[in-house]
Design a protein around this motif. Structure first.
Motif, PDB file in Angstrom:
ATOM      1  N   VAL A 154     -83.563  45.169 -57.681  1.00 40.82           N
ATOM      2  CA  VAL A 154     -82.693  45.629 -58.763  1.00 40.82           C
ATOM      3  C   VAL A 154     -83.515  46.324 -59.841  1.00 40.82           C
ATOM      4  O   VAL A 154     -84.540  45.805 -60.298  1.00 40.82           O
ATOM      5  N   PHE A 309     -80.987  36.914 -56.555  1.00 38.06           N
ATOM      6  CA  PHE A 309     -80.729  38.349 -56.457  1.00 38.06           C
ATOM      7  C   PHE A 309     -79.419  38.705 -57.155  1.00 38.06           C
ATOM      8  O   PHE A 309     -79.344  39.698 -57.894  1.00 38.06           O
ATOM      9  N   ARG A 310     -78.377  37.905 -56.952  1.00 42.73           N
ATOM     10  CA  ARG A 310     -77.080  38.202 -57.571  1.00 42.73           C
ATOM     11  C   ARG A 310     -77.162  38.128 -59.095  1.00 42.73           C
ATOM     12  O   ARG A 310     -76.516  38.906 -59.800  1.00 42.73           O
ATOM     13  N   LYS A 312     -79.828  38.911 -60.895  1.00 38.52           N
ATOM     14  CA  LYS A 312     -80.476  40.148 -61.322  1.00 38.52           C
ATOM     15  C   LYS A 312     -79.531  41.341 -61.199  1.00 38.52           C
ATOM     16  O   LYS A 312     -79.471  42.202 -62.092  1.00 38.52           O
ATOM     17  N   GLN A 313     -78.798  41.391 -60.114  1.00 45.32           N
ATOM     18  CA  GLN A 313     -77.892  42.514 -59.878  1.00 45.32           C
ATOM     19  C   GLN A 313     -76.800  42.591 -60.949  1.00 45.32           C
ATOM     20  O   GLN A 313     -76.294  43.690 -61.249  1.00 45.32           O
ATOM     21  N   SER A 314     -76.452  41.464 -61.548  1.00 43.44           N
ATOM     22  CA  SER A 314     -75.371  41.451 -62.540  1.00 43.44           C
ATOM     23  C   SER A 314     -75.734  42.243 -63.798  1.00 43.44           C
ATOM     24  O   SER A 314     -74.854  42.582 -64.589  1.00 43.44           O
ATOM     25  N   PRO A 317     -75.382  46.635 -61.563  1.00 49.75           N
ATOM     26  CA  PRO A 317     -74.935  46.664 -60.160  1.00 49.75           C
ATOM     27  C   PRO A 317     -75.115  48.010 -59.478  1.00 49.75           C
ATOM     28  O   PRO A 317     -75.143  48.080 -58.248  1.00 49.75           O
ATOM     29  N   VAL A 320     -79.367  49.249 -57.221  1.00 51.41           N
ATOM     30  CA  VAL A 320     -80.044  48.424 -56.216  1.00 51.41           C
ATOM     31  C   VAL A 320     -80.750  49.369 -55.257  1.00 51.41           C
ATOM     32  O   VAL A 320     -80.129  50.264 -54.680  1.00 51.41           O
TER      33      VAL A 320
END
Length: 384
Positions: A154, A309-310, A312-314, A317, A320
């Motif tokens: 990310v 990972f989710r 960080k992705q928040s 979005p 990635v």
């Protein structure tokens, strides 16, 4: 091959060679922090030596590639092997062969570099090479060798307005940042590392709580040395979250000319409910935008798509990107031979050899859930 292309091997344990290499780093356009000798010393694995090759192609194209290497024979299963063989691994984080120069020289310089490096490694009896490549592949020399594996990482795009960045967070991030602020948490930046002891306490607690491998417990003295090397070049920054007068979350950031790398950190378990890590990431993003950085690299998870990972992705979005791991076998016959030596060693010790899945090179893989002197030193060395 262009007769003006040359490759130089530098032993970074040698003071003269290290000074020569550091000059190349200072001249670098990107000044990637992962390439600096101070960073290499921080993450240096047990049994490994730091080195670098510099490939000069024409006057205005250069490739710099720092790495660690070890004698395979230094590990218990291979100490009776007469032939001396070696393994190469790039530093923990983001690395690979960094290209700098005019774009029109990229292809020719890359081909010359790969040819000369392969020749150099074979002459020095290298069997295998494991590369963690830069998250920005356009900065790298183009390599054709080896098998590649890509994992999602990310990035947060910083050169946007604060409102645009905020609106791009997932709802949970905005809620958690607001919760942290209402709880009275605040963030302070620490470029000099004045509160290193608090960072280390939180970091070691976090690694212990997660059951991290021993190779992640970098000695405290190496962090102190980092302040006198990379820190003096304004390439490191600590960010701390305070709950009143107590630091409850902390992170070490690495800085290049346009990119912030989220490197090491953690939070006290007692502070989780106040969401300090959400606030820390938010404030780092805001600081980076105000100070002209283009990207914050948050990285990936322990496994693709996991909870880390989710999280960080928040924060972004839409950004990635693939992070590439490259596995190269320079001597297939030696690789197969060393695998067989390792298998026989484990068999003599009454074990069926089941190396950690995906580990490269397989002959150095620690055995899952099994310990002896040889396997424990392989865990501590942490080639991957």
């Amino acid at each position: 091959m262009d007769k003006n292309t040359s490759i130089t091997w530098l032993n970074l344990d040698d003071r003269t060679d290290c000074a020569t290499y550091e000059k190349y780093w200072e001249e670098s356009e990107h000044k990637r922090p992962h390439d600096h000798p101070g960073f290499l010393e921080l993450v240096r694995p047990e049994h490994f030596q730091p080195a670098a090759v510099v490939c000069q192609h024409a006057e205005d194209a250069r490739i710099i590639y720092p790495f660690f290497h070890c004698s395979v024979n230094s590990f218990l299963p291979f100490r009776d092997v007469r032939q001396s063989w070696r393994h190469l691994v790039s530093p923990y984080g983001y690395g690979g062969a960094l290209f700098e120069g005019k774009v029109e020289h990229m292809q020719a310089a890359s081909q010359a570099f790969e040819c000369l490096l392969d020749q150099e490694l074979k002459e020095r009896h290298f069997v295998s090479e494991f590369v963690r490549e830069d998250i920005f592949p356009a900065r790298l020399a183009r390599r054709a060798q080896g098998e590649v594996d890509q994992q999602p990482n990310v990035l947060v795009k910083l050169d946007r307005s604060p409102d645009e960045i905020w609106s791009n967070y997932k709802h949970a991030v905005r809620s958690n940042v607001n919760r942290a602020m209402k709880s009275g948490l605040r963030v302070a930046f620490d470029p000099e590392g004045e509160h290193l002891d608090s960072f280390l306490d939180i970091y070691y607690q976090t690694m212990t709580r997660r059951g991290a491998a021993g190779s992640y417990f970098f000695p405290s003295e190496r962090f102190r040395q980092l302040a006198f090397s990379l820190g003096k070049r304004k390439a490191t920054m600590y960010a701390h979250v305070y709950d009143q007068d107590q630091i409850v979350s902390s992170e070490l950031l690495l800085l290049s000319h346009d990119t912030i790398y989220s490197f090491l950190g953690g939070s006290l378990a007692s502070a989780f409910a106040k969401r300090p890590n959400n606030l820390l990431k938010h404030e780092v993003i805001q600081w980076g935008g105000r100070n002209g950085y283009k990207w914050l690299v948050l990285g990936g998870g322990l496994a693709p798509g996991d909870e880390l990972f989710r999280f960080k992705q928040s924060f972004d979005p839409d950004h990635v990107v693939p992070f590439t791991l490259r596995r190269i076998i320079h001597d297939p016959n030696a690789y197969r031979f060393l695998e067989e030596v390792r298998r026989e060693h484990e068999h003599r010790n009454g074990r069926c050899w089941l190396p950690v899945p995906g580990f490269f090179p397989r002959y150095l893989a620690p055995v899952e859930n099994q310990q002896d002197e040889g396997n424990e030193e392989l865990r501590r060395s942490g080639p991957q």
